[in-house]
Design a protein around this motif. Structure first.
Motif, PDB file in Angstrom:
ATOM      1  N   ASP A   1       0.831  -1.203   0.000  1.00  0.00           N
ATOM      2  CA  ASP A   1       0.000   0.000   0.000  1.00  0.00           C
ATOM      3  C   ASP A   1       0.870   1.259   0.000  1.00  0.00           C
ATOM      4  O   ASP A   1       0.579   2.231  -0.698  1.00  0.00           O
ATOM      5  N   LEU A   2       1.939   1.230   0.785  1.00  0.00           N
ATOM      6  CA  LEU A   2       2.841   2.382   0.852  1.00  0.00           C
ATOM      7  C   LEU A   2       3.559   2.610  -0.472  1.00  0.00           C
ATOM      8  O   LEU A   2       3.782   3.750  -0.885  1.00  0.00           O
ATOM      9  N   VAL A   3       3.925   1.522  -1.151  1.00  0.00           N
ATOM     10  CA  VAL A   3       4.592   1.655  -2.452  1.00  0.00           C
ATOM     11  C   VAL A   3       3.649   2.288  -3.468  1.00  0.00           C
ATOM     12  O   VAL A   3       4.045   3.181  -4.234  1.00  0.00           O
ATOM     13  N   TYR A   4       2.395   1.835  -3.499  1.00  0.00           N
ATOM     14  CA  TYR A   4       1.409   2.427  -4.415  1.00  0.00           C
ATOM     15  C   TYR A   4       1.218   3.915  -4.115  1.00  0.00           C
ATOM     16  O   TYR A   4       1.098   4.740  -5.023  1.00  0.00           O
ATOM     17  N   PHE A   5       1.181   4.245  -2.815  1.00  0.00           N
ATOM     18  CA  PHE A   5       1.054   5.641  -2.414  1.00  0.00           C
ATOM     19  C   PHE A   5       2.258   6.453  -2.895  1.00  0.00           C
ATOM     20  O   PHE A   5       2.125   7.561  -3.402  1.00  0.00           O
ATOM     21  N   ALA A   6       3.456   5.882  -2.746  1.00  0.00           N
ATOM     22  CA  ALA A   6       4.674   6.567  -3.181  1.00  0.00           C
ATOM     23  C   ALA A   6       4.654   6.822  -4.678  1.00  0.00           C
ATOM     24  O   ALA A   6       5.040   7.909  -5.148  1.00  0.00           O
ATOM     25  N   TYR A   7       4.210   5.844  -5.450  1.00  0.00           N
ATOM     26  CA  TYR A   7       4.139   6.025  -6.907  1.00  0.00           C
ATOM     27  C   TYR A   7       3.138   7.113  -7.293  1.00  0.00           C
ATOM     28  O   TYR A   7       3.334   7.819  -8.288  1.00  0.00           O
ATOM     29  N   SER A   8       2.067   7.237  -6.501  1.00  0.00           N
ATOM     30  CA  SER A   8       1.085   8.290  -6.803  1.00  0.00           C
ATOM     31  C   SER A   8       1.708   9.667  -6.577  1.00  0.00           C
ATOM     32  O   SER A   8       1.422  10.610  -7.318  1.00  0.00           O
ATOM     33  N   ILE A   9       2.564   9.791  -5.563  1.00  0.00           N
ATOM     34  CA  ILE A   9       3.277  11.057  -5.328  1.00  0.00           C
ATOM     35  C   ILE A   9       4.176  11.373  -6.514  1.00  0.00           C
ATOM     36  O   ILE A   9       4.227  12.508  -7.006  1.00  0.00           O
TER      37      ILE A   9
ATOM     38  N   GLY B   1      -0.577  22.064  -4.417  1.00  0.00           N
ATOM     39  CA  GLY B   1      -0.868  20.896  -5.242  1.00  0.00           C
ATOM     40  C   GLY B   1      -0.118  19.663  -4.764  1.00  0.00           C
ATOM     41  O   GLY B   1      -0.681  18.560  -4.694  1.00  0.00           O
ATOM     42  N   MET B   2       1.170  19.816  -4.428  1.00  0.00           N
ATOM     43  CA  MET B   2       1.970  18.687  -3.947  1.00  0.00           C
ATOM     44  C   MET B   2       1.406  18.111  -2.657  1.00  0.00           C
ATOM     45  O   MET B   2       1.226  16.891  -2.526  1.00  0.00           O
ATOM     46  N   ILE B   3       1.114  18.989  -1.709  1.00  0.00           N
ATOM     47  CA  ILE B   3       0.686  18.537  -0.381  1.00  0.00           C
ATOM     48  C   ILE B   3      -0.720  17.932  -0.417  1.00  0.00           C
ATOM     49  O   ILE B   3      -0.952  16.827   0.099  1.00  0.00           O
ATOM     50  N   LEU B   4      -1.669  18.633  -1.043  1.00  0.00           N
ATOM     51  CA  LEU B   4      -3.046  18.131  -1.086  1.00  0.00           C
ATOM     52  C   LEU B   4      -3.160  16.847  -1.893  1.00  0.00           C
ATOM     53  O   LEU B   4      -3.918  15.934  -1.524  1.00  0.00           O
ATOM     54  N   THR B   5      -2.417  16.762  -2.980  1.00  0.00           N
ATOM     55  CA  THR B   5      -2.454  15.534  -3.782  1.00  0.00           C
ATOM     56  C   THR B   5      -1.887  14.364  -3.002  1.00  0.00           C
ATOM     57  O   THR B   5      -2.406  13.241  -3.070  1.00  0.00           O
ATOM     58  N   SER B   6      -0.834  14.600  -2.249  1.00  0.00           N
ATOM     59  CA  SER B   6      -0.246  13.533  -1.428  1.00  0.00           C
ATOM     60  C   SER B   6      -1.240  13.054  -0.377  1.00  0.00           C
ATOM     61  O   SER B   6      -1.397  11.843  -0.153  1.00  0.00           O
ATOM     62  N   LEU B   7      -1.933  13.987   0.262  1.00  0.00           N
ATOM     63  CA  LEU B   7      -2.932  13.618   1.270  1.00  0.00           C
ATOM     64  C   LEU B   7      -4.098  12.858   0.642  1.00  0.00           C
ATOM     65  O   LEU B   7      -4.591  11.875   1.209  1.00  0.00           O
ATOM     66  N   LEU B   8      -4.523  13.312  -0.533  1.00  0.00           N
ATOM     67  CA  LEU B   8      -5.616  12.622  -1.216  1.00  0.00           C
ATOM     68  C   LEU B   8      -5.189  11.213  -1.640  1.00  0.00           C
ATOM     69  O   LEU B   8      -5.965  10.257  -1.512  1.00  0.00           O
ATOM     70  N   GLY B   9      -3.964  11.077  -2.138  1.00  0.00           N
ATOM     71  CA  GLY B   9      -3.456   9.760  -2.514  1.00  0.00           C
ATOM     72  C   GLY B   9      -3.400   8.822  -1.326  1.00  0.00           C
ATOM     73  O   GLY B   9      -3.728   7.628  -1.439  1.00  0.00           O
ATOM     74  N   LEU B  10      -2.988   9.348  -0.164  1.00  0.00           N
ATOM     75  CA  LEU B  10      -2.954   8.532   1.053  1.00  0.00           C
ATOM     76  C   LEU B  10      -4.360   8.088   1.430  1.00  0.00           C
ATOM     77  O   LEU B  10      -4.577   6.918   1.790  1.00  0.00           O
ATOM     78  N   PHE B  11      -5.330   9.005   1.343  1.00  0.00           N
ATOM     79  CA  PHE B  11      -6.721   8.646   1.621  1.00  0.00           C
ATOM     80  C   PHE B  11      -7.199   7.555   0.665  1.00  0.00           C
ATOM     81  O   PHE B  11      -7.887   6.618   1.082  1.00  0.00           O
ATOM     82  N   TRP B  12      -6.840   7.683  -0.606  1.00  0.00           N
ATOM     83  CA  TRP B  12      -7.262   6.713  -1.624  1.00  0.00           C
ATOM     84  C   TRP B  12      -6.780   5.306  -1.271  1.00  0.00           C
ATOM     85  O   TRP B  12      -7.519   4.326  -1.381  1.00  0.00           O
TER      86      TRP B  12
ATOM     87  N   THR C   1      -7.876   4.508  -9.996  1.00  0.00           N
ATOM     88  CA  THR C   1      -6.807   4.111  -9.087  1.00  0.00           C
ATOM     89  C   THR C   1      -6.069   5.328  -8.550  1.00  0.00           C
ATOM     90  O   THR C   1      -6.316   6.470  -8.966  1.00  0.00           O
ATOM     91  N   GLU C   2      -5.130   5.059  -7.626  1.00  0.00           N
ATOM     92  CA  GLU C   2      -4.346   6.148  -7.040  1.00  0.00           C
ATOM     93  C   GLU C   2      -3.529   6.889  -8.095  1.00  0.00           C
ATOM     94  O   GLU C   2      -3.269   8.095  -7.960  1.00  0.00           O
ATOM     95  N   THR C   3      -3.118   6.195  -9.158  1.00  0.00           N
ATOM     96  CA  THR C   3      -2.358   6.850 -10.227  1.00  0.00           C
ATOM     97  C   THR C   3      -3.207   7.885 -10.945  1.00  0.00           C
ATOM     98  O   THR C   3      -2.794   9.035 -11.128  1.00  0.00           O
ATOM     99  N   TYR C   4      -4.421   7.485 -11.339  1.00  0.00           N
ATOM    100  CA  TYR C   4      -5.299   8.386 -12.081  1.00  0.00           C
ATOM    101  C   TYR C   4      -5.755   9.564 -11.222  1.00  0.00           C
ATOM    102  O   TYR C   4      -5.770  10.705 -11.672  1.00  0.00           O
ATOM    103  N   ILE C   5      -6.130   9.283  -9.958  1.00  0.00           N
ATOM    104  CA  ILE C   5      -6.635  10.366  -9.111  1.00  0.00           C
ATOM    105  C   ILE C   5      -5.519  11.356  -8.799  1.00  0.00           C
ATOM    106  O   ILE C   5      -5.763  12.568  -8.679  1.00  0.00           O
ATOM    107  N   SER C   6      -4.294  10.879  -8.706  1.00  0.00           N
ATOM    108  CA  SER C   6      -3.170  11.781  -8.424  1.00  0.00           C
ATOM    109  C   SER C   6      -2.909  12.719  -9.591  1.00  0.00           C
ATOM    110  O   SER C   6      -2.616  13.906  -9.391  1.00  0.00           O
ATOM    111  N   VAL C   7      -2.998  12.189 -10.804  1.00  0.00           N
ATOM    112  CA  VAL C   7      -2.807  13.020 -11.997  1.00  0.00           C
ATOM    113  C   VAL C   7      -3.880  14.113 -12.060  1.00  0.00           C
ATOM    114  O   VAL C   7      -3.589  15.291 -12.306  1.00  0.00           O
TER     115      VAL C   7
END
Length: 467
Positions: free
Chosen positions: A378-386, A411-422, A439-445
């Motif tokens: 889960d953490l790796v997927y989150f890292a890739y979304s960042i 944008g960096m901070i809010l996207t990271s928080l949203l990716g973590l929530f995802w 997925t976390e990839t699409y929502i991060s973009v």
């Protein structure tokens, strides 16, 4: 016993080569990889892309889905080609060894520091996953418990990385590339011969195993998108290209890296297919490659096991180094010195080595704590979304003149928080919010684009209102 001896000797030789490279890293720039020639640039970067997932991971896909599992490394190759076509020359021309340094060139110093901190999180998370894979392999081969295996092998990698920096990564990766391709091709030849050749595969396995998209178009497209984003923001893989001796070398190296990386998954996917023929009812497909290798003669098995170690070592070392480089260049220099060009080189080199050691130690200790837990995935997927969100923000910084530094940071901070929530939501409920395909990839973009654009426009509007 012979297999263990071969692997132990290989690990020892790797450490010795890395330590010998210390004399090549006498300045902070050479430690970071500035001035790399074509050959070292290619192997140092390619090794980061050809980690444990390219071996055990793709063989698992091959066991379950067939040849379409190879799309993992093919997608990586396409992403690196994208980098070569559009950004390798530009990034190299900026004369900075880090992705966050590039962001700082276009957006500002504060954005550089924030993105550097986020990239440190990304690199450390991926480093933990590699240490867990290394420990699992050591546990299976040497009969050690997970914690001692991670500590012994992890610090072995860390020692030569701290000693030699990028030269150590480059020279050891020459060895790793030879062993990885040689070992996998040897395994392919022997295992294919053992089951009766390619004809046996086509006669035994379903036709779907020979289709290019059995694994699913959504999975393939997601891999390609993640690879394109990752190729332009993956610090460990990009750092050798940023340090190439000139722009021409950076571009040529990028194409060569793609050629080296892309076909590797075809070999390991076919090994997974062979395992499906020999062991059709494995409860855990993750064991497909290890079960197959156990059938090899001891000498060949030792060489192939060494090739799997090589795949993980070639990824772990660049990640440790990337952490040290980001901290020394983008956080320490920016906060410690008003003008980093006046900083003492010996001090920066010391900080780089210390940061590399500390980052590696954190990865090793965290992997001991998280070993056996699905949390790391889960953490790796989150890292890739960042990582993906940072590329979008970088693109806006390059091509959109209205971007503001505060908007980018928001944008960096809010996207990271949203990716973590995802990721947390998916972990709890078994599906993603809104849509299972989002997925976390699409929502991060999407989020990085919206948050950065809105934040920048609001700041501009506020400035106009206060005039």
């Amino acid at each position: 016993m012979l297999q263990i001896t071969i692997v132990v000797l290989y690990v020892i030789v790797t450490i010795l080569v890395g330590v010998w490279s210390r004399k090549k890293a006498k300045t902070s720039k050479t430690f970071d990889g500035v001035g790399l020639g074509f050959g070292l640039c290619v192997v140092a970067s390619a090794g980061e892309w050809m980690g444990g997932t390219s071996t055990t991971g793709v063989s698992e896909y091959g066991y379950v889905y067939g040849i379409s599992g190879a799309w993992y490394t093919i997608a990586n190759g396409l992403g690196i080609c994208f980098l070569a076509l559009f950004f390798a020359k530009l990034f190299r021309s900026l004369k900075t060894p880090t992705v966050s340094g590039i962001i700082g060139k276009y957006i500002g110093k504060k954005a550089r520091i924030v993105s550097g901190a986020l990239l440190l999180l990304v690199m450390a998370t991926v480093g933990v996953s590699q240490m867990i894979a290394l420990g699992s392999l050591g546990e299976a081969l040497f009969g050690l418990k997970a914690a001692p295996a991670i500590l012994i092998l992890g610090y072995g990698v860390l020692i030569y990385t701290v000693c030699g920096g990028m030269p150590a990564v480059g020279y050891t990766n020459i060895l790793h590339m030879v062993v990885m391709y040689g070992g996998s091709l040897l395994a392919l030849f022997l295992c294919l011969k053992d089951v009766g050749g390619w004809t046996t595969l086509t006669d035994t396995l379903p036709k779907s195993y020979f289709s290019g998209f059995t694994i699913g178009f959504p999975k393939v497209s997601s891999w390609i998108i993640a690879s394109v984003l990752g190729a332009c923001t993956a610090q460990a893989g990009l750092q050798p290209i940023l340090g190439a001796k000139d722009e021409k070398t950076a571009v040529k190296s990028s194409y060569a890296i793609a050629v080296l990386v892309a076909p590797f998954g075809i070999i390991t996917a076919i090994l997974g297919m062979i395992a499906k023929v020999k062991f059709p009812f494995l409860e855990n497909p993750k064991l497909a490659l290890s079960e197959l290798l156990m059938t090899l003669p001891p000498m060949a098995g030792g060489v192939v096991m060494a090739s799997i170690f090589a795949a993980i070592l070639s990824t772990a070392a660049p990640i440790f180094l990337a952490c040290g480089t980001i901290f020394s260049r983008d956080i320490f220099c920016e906060l410690k010195f008003l003008n980093k060009n006046n900083a003492d080189d010996k001090a920066i080199l010391k900080v780089s080595r210390t940061a590399t050691f500390v980052a590696g130690t954190v990865c090793i200790l965290m992997s001991v704590l998280l070993n056996g837990s699905s949390t790391i995935l889960d953490l790796v997927y989150f890292a890739y979304s960042i990582r993906g969100s940072l590329f979008i923000i970088l693109l806006l910084g390059i091509y959109w003149k209205k971007i503001s530094q505060s908007g980018a940071i928001v944008g960096m901070i809010l996207t990271s928080l949203l990716g973590l929530f995802w990721i947390i939501y998916e972990n709890i409920f078994g599906t993603y919010p809104i849509s299972p395909y989002l997925t976390e990839t699409y929502i991060s973009v999407i989020a990085a684009t919206v948050f950065t654009v809105v934040g920048s426009l609001l700041q501009k509007k506020n400035k106009q209102d206060t005039k």
